[in-house]
Scaffold this motif. Sequence first.
Motif, PDB file in Angstrom:
ATOM      1  N   HIS A 199     -13.204 104.656  39.402  1.00 22.02           N
ATOM      2  CA  HIS A 199     -14.525 104.231  38.951  1.00 22.02           C
ATOM      3  C   HIS A 199     -15.294 105.393  38.321  1.00 22.02           C
ATOM      4  O   HIS A 199     -15.164 106.529  38.748  1.00 22.02           O
ATOM      5  N   CYS A 201     -19.556 105.711  36.601  1.00 23.84           N
ATOM      6  CA  CYS A 201     -20.749 104.988  36.142  1.00 23.84           C
ATOM      7  C   CYS A 201     -20.961 105.196  34.646  1.00 23.84           C
ATOM      8  O   CYS A 201     -21.908 104.685  34.061  1.00 23.84           O
ATOM      9  N   CYS A 301     -20.063 107.976  44.817  1.00 22.27           N
ATOM     10  CA  CYS A 301     -19.684 108.288  43.445  1.00 22.27           C
ATOM     11  C   CYS A 301     -20.231 109.650  43.043  1.00 22.27           C
ATOM     12  O   CYS A 301     -21.403 109.946  43.254  1.00 22.27           O
ATOM     13  N   CYS A 303     -19.592 110.863  39.801  1.00 21.06           N
ATOM     14  CA  CYS A 303     -19.316 110.927  38.369  1.00 21.06           C
ATOM     15  C   CYS A 303     -20.408 111.743  37.675  1.00 21.06           C
ATOM     16  O   CYS A 303     -21.422 112.073  38.273  1.00 21.06           O
ATOM     17  N   CYS A 306     -23.861 110.211  37.864  1.00 26.59           N
ATOM     18  CA  CYS A 306     -24.473 110.292  39.192  1.00 26.59           C
ATOM     19  C   CYS A 306     -24.859 111.720  39.558  1.00 26.59           C
ATOM     20  O   CYS A 306     -25.806 111.930  40.312  1.00 26.59           O
TER      21      CYS A 306
HETATM   22 ZN   LIG Z   1     -21.423 107.360  39.426  1.00 25.63          ZN
END
Ligand SMILES: [Zn+2]
Length: 650
Positions: A199, A201, A301, A303, A306
């Motif tokens: 995953h 974002c 998360c 990423c 984030c």
């Molecule tokens: Zn994220």
Amino acid sequence: MEMRALEDIEMAEDITPPLFPLTSALHDSFLSTHCSSCFSLLPNPPISHSPLLHYCSLKCSLSHSDPLTAAFFSIHPLPDASSDTSDLRASLRLLHLHLLLSHPSPSLSPPPHRIFGLLTNRHKLMTPQNGSEVFLKLREAANAIAALRRKNYADISPGTALEEAVLCLVLTNAVDVQDSIGQTIGIAVYAPTFSWINHSCSPNACYRFETPSDFFTTRFRIAPSCTDFVSDEGTCRQMGNVRSNILDFMREDFQGNGPRVVVRSIKRIKKGEAVTIAYCDLLQPKARRQSELWSRYQFVCSCQRCSAVPLTYVDHALQEISAVKVELLDSAPISNFDHDTAVRRIDEYVDNAITEYLSIGSPESCCEKLQNLLTFGFRDEQVEDGEGKQPVSLRLHPSHFLLLNAYTALTSAYKVRSCDLLALSSEMDKDNENRHNALTMSKTSAAYALFLAGATHHLFLFEPSLIASAANCWVVAGESLLILARHSSLWATTTNTSDWGFPLGKRMCSNCSWVDEFNGSRIHGRRIQADFREFSIGISNCIASISRKCWSFLTHGCPYLKAFTDPFDFSWPKTNDGDIGGHGIDRSCACSKTKDICFECEPQDSNQERESISGLGIHCLYYGGYLASICYGYHSHLASQIQNILNDLN
Ligand SMILES: [Zn+2]
Ligand SMILES: [Zn+2]
Ligand SMILES: [Zn+2]
Ligand SMILES: [Zn+2]
């Protein structure tokens, strides 16, 4: 685990062949309309071996036969309509496969952390501290399956560890499956080649589902990270297990059934770069995404989006709220209010309004509540300032995520109200008050759809991975505008709309070539002769210029939208309590006080307005179609939706 690109990949390219699921299950409400095996619509009469599962063909029925599911539902009645058994049915099928393919019997050893190479997450989801609904549901289902297996097989160890592991695997790895019109009809779990894609974002890929009739040619262009790169021993051993597992699987059982998934790039991906997709809705602020990912997948998360400090512009805009004290309306905004509580209360308010509309079918009350929030802000009594609680008025930024939901609901609610009124008004009576009010509501509906598209577009310019949301919003805006323009009984003017059919060979826009460019590519399947940037900027500039011409006409009855100069204006509206901005608001009119839209504003419908709205609608529809072709190719549910909208117009 992680999947990486085996080669350089351009934007808008398929990067996997269509993959069959390991297991899949329709949601309960689609069991009687769709084939439980391939998810296509059922013929009449369907093939059924049980009251529960129906199939489109003998092939589907045979490939889907599964004694464990049959035995389970012969002793456990289907639960009532309020719960869904798709997780349970998908787990039963997967457990059946696992038992079939495992040597020696898996029941005698503790369940592995991974089954078919997929993480079960059991140790996280099944902790006794986890008192969540999911946990209780898992416990109950695991007990029921274990009891059944003990009855039918002799060599079962006590406990429910394997059942729990399979259920947790399904919860962790299942994705929602959409049909050809975009509605979610069930869930599916795919092999590691899909499920190992992580995953983000701000992902660089997305996926779509294919119907059985689509053919395919793409080979794998991604591979697990341990394929190309030196990695630790554990990972490689893991990969070895998965390979033999999957090969067994292919050989023994699997002709393949169920909805197939295809992964596609939405950005350029360099060779060796990790491929990522979204596991949650990206049009939510960071805190919401994090809490959704945690409760469903048990990870935090980290990423790029984030971890950005300060927050990215998009995450900021999705959650920005300003508060002013009610008694001191023109005072500077205050900052010492409890943001989370405020959001929770407004969320509840918006949610109530929408639920009321959807469940009881009361669009008037929904419109009133949401318009009230938009125009006058949200009153809250929560700020402490030494002398006790102070009432404050809270305003959400026009691209706040709660308002994006509100715009969607208002688009739909005003459309419904407009149709209801039109049904009362007769075609002959052009000066009828109902007709005028129906037009105002239809315009407001289209204006909210356009405003939502503008807001999403604005966010998309900062965060390109919002492309799928933008595509969707542009198509909805295009549809609403075209319905408005073409619905002759709404209009006092009589126009010959037959020459609006845009016959091929005639240019659709006198100011740009982009709509014709897309139409040609749509019909003939040829590539657009412009790069992504050029096309996007070109067509959105034309949309902006037509919007400016008809924005005040579209919004004339809507006090909230009137305050914006056009649907691309995402600054805060100038505010005073009880009157945002006053831009374009006639103080002698009911506009300044209404909690709904204003029906007293002077109508000014003309052929010219109507034609610009029609042109604007085509631009929005095609821009949405273009963005959808990047995300999903030329045969997506949005492409067929666009074709249906165009068919309805002719
Ligand atoms: Zn994220
Ligand atoms: Zn079928
Ligand atoms: Zn144009
Ligand atoms: Zn008015």
